[in-house]
Scaffold this motif. Structure first.
Motif, mmCIF file in Angstrom:
data_model
loop_
_atom_site.group_PDB
_atom_site.id
_atom_site.type_symbol
_atom_site.label_atom_id
_atom_site.label_comp_id
_atom_site.label_asym_id
_atom_site.label_seq_id
_atom_site.Cartn_x
_atom_site.Cartn_y
_atom_site.Cartn_z
ATOM 1 N N SER A 137 0.834 -1.215 0.000
ATOM 2 C CA SER A 137 0.000 0.000 0.000
ATOM 3 C C SER A 137 0.864 1.260 0.000
ATOM 4 C CB SER A 137 -1.076 0.029 1.081
ATOM 5 O OG SER A 137 -0.701 -0.583 2.241
ATOM 6 N N VAL A 138 2.066 1.176 0.575
ATOM 7 C CA VAL A 138 2.995 2.311 0.480
ATOM 8 C C VAL A 138 3.390 2.519 -0.985
ATOM 9 C CG1 VAL A 138 5.358 3.068 0.987
ATOM 10 C CG2 VAL A 138 3.932 2.144 2.817
ATOM 11 N N TYR A 139 3.684 1.432 -1.669
ATOM 12 C CA TYR A 139 4.067 1.517 -3.089
ATOM 13 C C TYR A 139 2.970 2.237 -3.878
ATOM 14 C CZ TYR A 139 5.741 0.014 -7.687
ATOM 15 O OH TYR A 139 6.201 0.009 -8.969
ATOM 16 N N ASP A 140 1.729 1.848 -3.630
ATOM 17 C CA ASP A 140 0.604 2.449 -4.355
ATOM 18 C C ASP A 140 0.392 3.918 -3.981
ATOM 19 O OD1 ASP A 140 0.240 -0.040 -5.478
ATOM 20 O OD2 ASP A 140 -1.310 -0.639 -4.029
ATOM 21 N N ALA A 141 0.772 4.282 -2.759
ATOM 22 C CA ALA A 141 0.595 5.674 -2.308
ATOM 23 C C ALA A 141 1.695 6.593 -2.833
ATOM 24 C CB ALA A 141 0.568 5.724 -0.783
ATOM 25 N N LEU A 142 2.753 5.989 -3.403
ATOM 26 C CA LEU A 142 3.879 6.783 -3.903
ATOM 27 C C LEU A 142 3.721 7.107 -5.388
ATOM 28 C CD1 LEU A 142 6.875 4.866 -2.267
ATOM 29 C CD2 LEU A 142 6.319 7.286 -1.875
ATOM 30 N N LYS A 143 4.287 8.240 -5.790
ATOM 31 C CA LYS A 143 4.323 8.580 -7.219
ATOM 32 C C LYS A 143 5.266 7.625 -7.952
ATOM 33 C CE LYS A 143 3.522 13.410 -6.189
ATOM 34 N NZ LYS A 143 4.154 14.720 -6.112
ATOM 35 N N ASP A 144 5.345 7.767 -9.281
ATOM 36 C CA ASP A 144 6.115 6.827 -10.116
ATOM 37 C C ASP A 144 7.604 6.776 -9.791
ATOM 38 O OD1 ASP A 144 3.902 5.992 -11.384
ATOM 39 O OD2 ASP A 144 4.139 7.330 -13.120
ATOM 40 N N ASP A 145 8.117 7.875 -9.197
ATOM 41 C CA ASP A 145 9.549 7.861 -8.853
ATOM 42 C C ASP A 145 9.723 7.930 -7.321
ATOM 43 O OD1 ASP A 145 8.621 10.422 -8.559
ATOM 44 O OD2 ASP A 145 10.310 11.400 -9.557
ATOM 45 N N GLY A 146 8.737 7.405 -6.608
ATOM 46 C CA GLY A 146 8.715 7.533 -5.144
ATOM 47 C C GLY A 146 9.702 6.637 -4.416
ATOM 48 N N MET A 147 9.910 6.966 -3.149
ATOM 49 C CA MET A 147 10.828 6.197 -2.296
ATOM 50 C C MET A 147 10.206 5.950 -0.930
ATOM 51 S SD MET A 147 14.639 7.678 -2.356
ATOM 52 C CE MET A 147 15.669 7.591 -3.773
ATOM 53 N N LEU A 148 10.618 4.837 -0.330
ATOM 54 C CA LEU A 148 10.199 4.485 1.037
ATOM 55 C C LEU A 148 11.454 4.293 1.875
ATOM 56 C CD1 LEU A 148 8.376 3.084 3.278
ATOM 57 C CD2 LEU A 148 8.783 0.953 2.039
ATOM 58 N N VAL A 149 11.452 4.802 3.104
ATOM 59 C CA VAL A 149 12.532 4.502 4.060
ATOM 60 C C VAL A 149 11.887 3.993 5.340
ATOM 61 C CG1 VAL A 149 14.498 5.383 5.375
ATOM 62 C CG2 VAL A 149 13.878 6.469 3.233
ATOM 63 N N VAL A 150 12.433 2.904 5.871
ATOM 64 C CA VAL A 150 11.962 2.413 7.169
ATOM 65 C C VAL A 150 13.143 2.218 8.094
ATOM 66 C CG1 VAL A 150 10.072 1.162 6.023
ATOM 67 C CG2 VAL A 150 12.110 -0.105 6.702
ATOM 68 N N PHE A 201 13.535 -5.949 4.771
ATOM 69 C CA PHE A 201 14.238 -5.940 3.482
ATOM 70 C C PHE A 201 13.533 -6.871 2.491
ATOM 71 C CE2 PHE A 201 17.350 -6.730 0.273
ATOM 72 C CZ PHE A 201 18.099 -5.562 0.188
ATOM 73 N N GLY A 202 13.204 -8.076 2.966
ATOM 74 C CA GLY A 202 12.552 -9.061 2.099
ATOM 75 C C GLY A 202 11.206 -8.554 1.598
ATOM 76 N N GLY A 203 10.404 -7.986 2.490
ATOM 77 C CA GLY A 203 9.074 -7.489 2.120
ATOM 78 C C GLY A 203 9.169 -6.332 1.135
ATOM 79 N N ILE A 204 10.064 -5.399 1.405
ATOM 80 C CA ILE A 204 10.208 -4.232 0.534
ATOM 81 C C ILE A 204 10.737 -4.675 -0.833
ATOM 82 C CG2 ILE A 204 11.490 -2.054 0.213
ATOM 83 C CD1 ILE A 204 11.291 -1.705 3.302
ATOM 84 N N ASN A 205 11.672 -5.597 -0.814
ATOM 85 C CA ASN A 205 12.283 -6.089 -2.045
ATOM 86 C C ASN A 205 11.294 -6.841 -2.939
ATOM 87 O OD1 ASN A 205 14.602 -6.270 -3.596
ATOM 88 N ND2 ASN A 205 15.111 -8.300 -2.807
ATOM 89 N N GLN A 206 10.242 -7.386 -2.345
ATOM 90 C CA GLN A 206 9.223 -8.065 -3.166
ATOM 91 C C GLN A 206 8.351 -7.058 -3.899
ATOM 92 O OE1 GLN A 206 7.373 -10.577 -0.144
ATOM 93 N NE2 GLN A 206 8.023 -12.374 -1.313
ATOM 94 N N VAL A 207 8.326 -5.830 -3.369
ATOM 95 C CA VAL A 207 7.391 -4.839 -3.915
ATOM 96 C C VAL A 207 8.105 -3.769 -4.744
ATOM 97 C CG1 VAL A 207 5.749 -3.049 -3.208
ATOM 98 C CG2 VAL A 207 5.791 -5.230 -1.982
ATOM 99 N N PHE A 208 9.285 -3.339 -4.321
ATOM 100 C CA PHE A 208 10.004 -2.249 -5.002
ATOM 101 C C PHE A 208 11.108 -2.799 -5.910
ATOM 102 C CE2 PHE A 208 8.001 -0.024 -1.584
ATOM 103 C CZ PHE A 208 7.847 1.286 -2.014
ATOM 104 N N PRO A 209 11.361 -2.136 -7.056
ATOM 105 C CA PRO A 209 12.413 -2.613 -7.953
ATOM 106 C C PRO A 209 13.823 -2.508 -7.352
ATOM 107 C CG PRO A 209 11.366 -0.624 -8.844
ATOM 108 C CD PRO A 209 10.579 -1.045 -7.644
#
Ligand code: AG3
Length: 272
Positions: A174-187, A203-211
């Motif tokens: 849902s974070v991925y979907d809330a971000l624009k096309d060039d968005g970033m997430l930091v945890v 890391f594993g969860g984020i890596n499954q969703v973000f390129p």
């Protein structure tokens, strides 16, 4: 009589600080909150017995959870902070010249109130014109956003209690979907010495969703082991390559630290 506060960082290890004065102790709707004045680190905020921030070393965490992404995203105009009710992350975000709007969504209003009462250097950001503070469930808030933010920062407690879902794959989606096309997430992703499962989960969860997913480190004396990790998920930009070198007033972050933070000890590389 000496008074000490101890965080049991593992079942067999405690981190103790001598206390001058207990300033607040309460059970909020979500957690146990304490503020103590320590000899070594100044005022300290604890949630469920875990150190969240201290006056003396908060700069490391707050600069490092914000500036790596803010300086590698090409135009981080709209930023969302989930958690971070003490205001330290918000302070760094609103300071950055590229940011025009920063929204903080904290579930526990008592954390914001404790910060206003005892941590003026953190709470200063709440009244900034760029800042918006909402008392709400960050998970629900993110679900309602679509391509709205350039950067989302998760400044959470440990994955126990209210924060547990913040480490799930569904949440990262849902974070991925809330971000624009060039968005970033930091945890914040805990200590490589004591919380390897949390790092694997984040890391594993984020890596499954973000390129693109990367881990970086900072030294934070009051957190378990003193070695702390952050995980970035990025849709486009490489978080390791700063495009801007904004570091005004920083006490830890420098452009060189930005690069160096991604150099991982061998045992840390093996976790991810
Ligand atoms: N949030 C991360 C705190 C994690 C500390 N863990 C511990 N003490 N076991 C900090 C919030 C600061 N804005």
């Amino acid at each position: 009589m000496d008074l000490w506060v101890t965080e049991y960082q593992t079942p067999s290890l405690g981190f103790s600080c001598k206390v001058k004065e207990t300033l607040r102790y309460e059970k909020t709707e979500f957690q146990e909150l304490s503020v103590v004045e320590t000899e070594q680190f100044g005022k300290m905020l604890l949630l469920d017995g875990m150190v969240q921030t201290t006056e003396q070393d908060e700069f490391v965490y707050h600069e490092m959870i914000t500036l790596v992404a803010l300086n590698s995203h090409r135009n981080p105009e709209k930023v969302l902070i989930i958690g971070g009710g003490d205001g330290g992350t918000l302070r760094e975000v609103v300071k950055h010249p590229a940011v025009s709007q920063a929204t903080l969504v904290e579930i526990d209003e008592r954390v914001v109130i404790a910060s206003k009462d005892f941590f003026p250097d953190l709470a200063c950001a709440f009244s900034e014109p760029k800042a918006e503070v909402l008392i709400a469930d960050g998970i629900e808030y993110v679900k309602q956003q679509h391509q709205s933010f350039d950067l989302i920062i998760v400044d959470s407690t440990e994955p126990v209690g209210p924060a547990i879902q913040l480490f799930s794959r569904e949440f990262y989606q849902s974070v991925y979907d809330a971000l624009k096309d060039d968005g970033m997430l930091v945890v914040q992703s805990e200590s490589p010495f004591y919380n390897q499962n949390v790092i694997k989960m984040a890391f594993g969860g984020i890596n499954q969703v973000f390129p693109l997913t990367k881990l970086y480190l900072a030294n934070i004396p009051t957190y378990p082991s003193g070695l702390w990790s952050f995980t970035v998920g990025s849709k486009l930009y490489d978080p390791q390559l700063p495009s801007c070198s904004y570091s005004q007033g920083c006490k830890y972050y420098t452009p060189e630290i930005h690069q160096a933070a991604f150099q991982l000890p061998a045992f840390v590389s093996r976790i991810i």
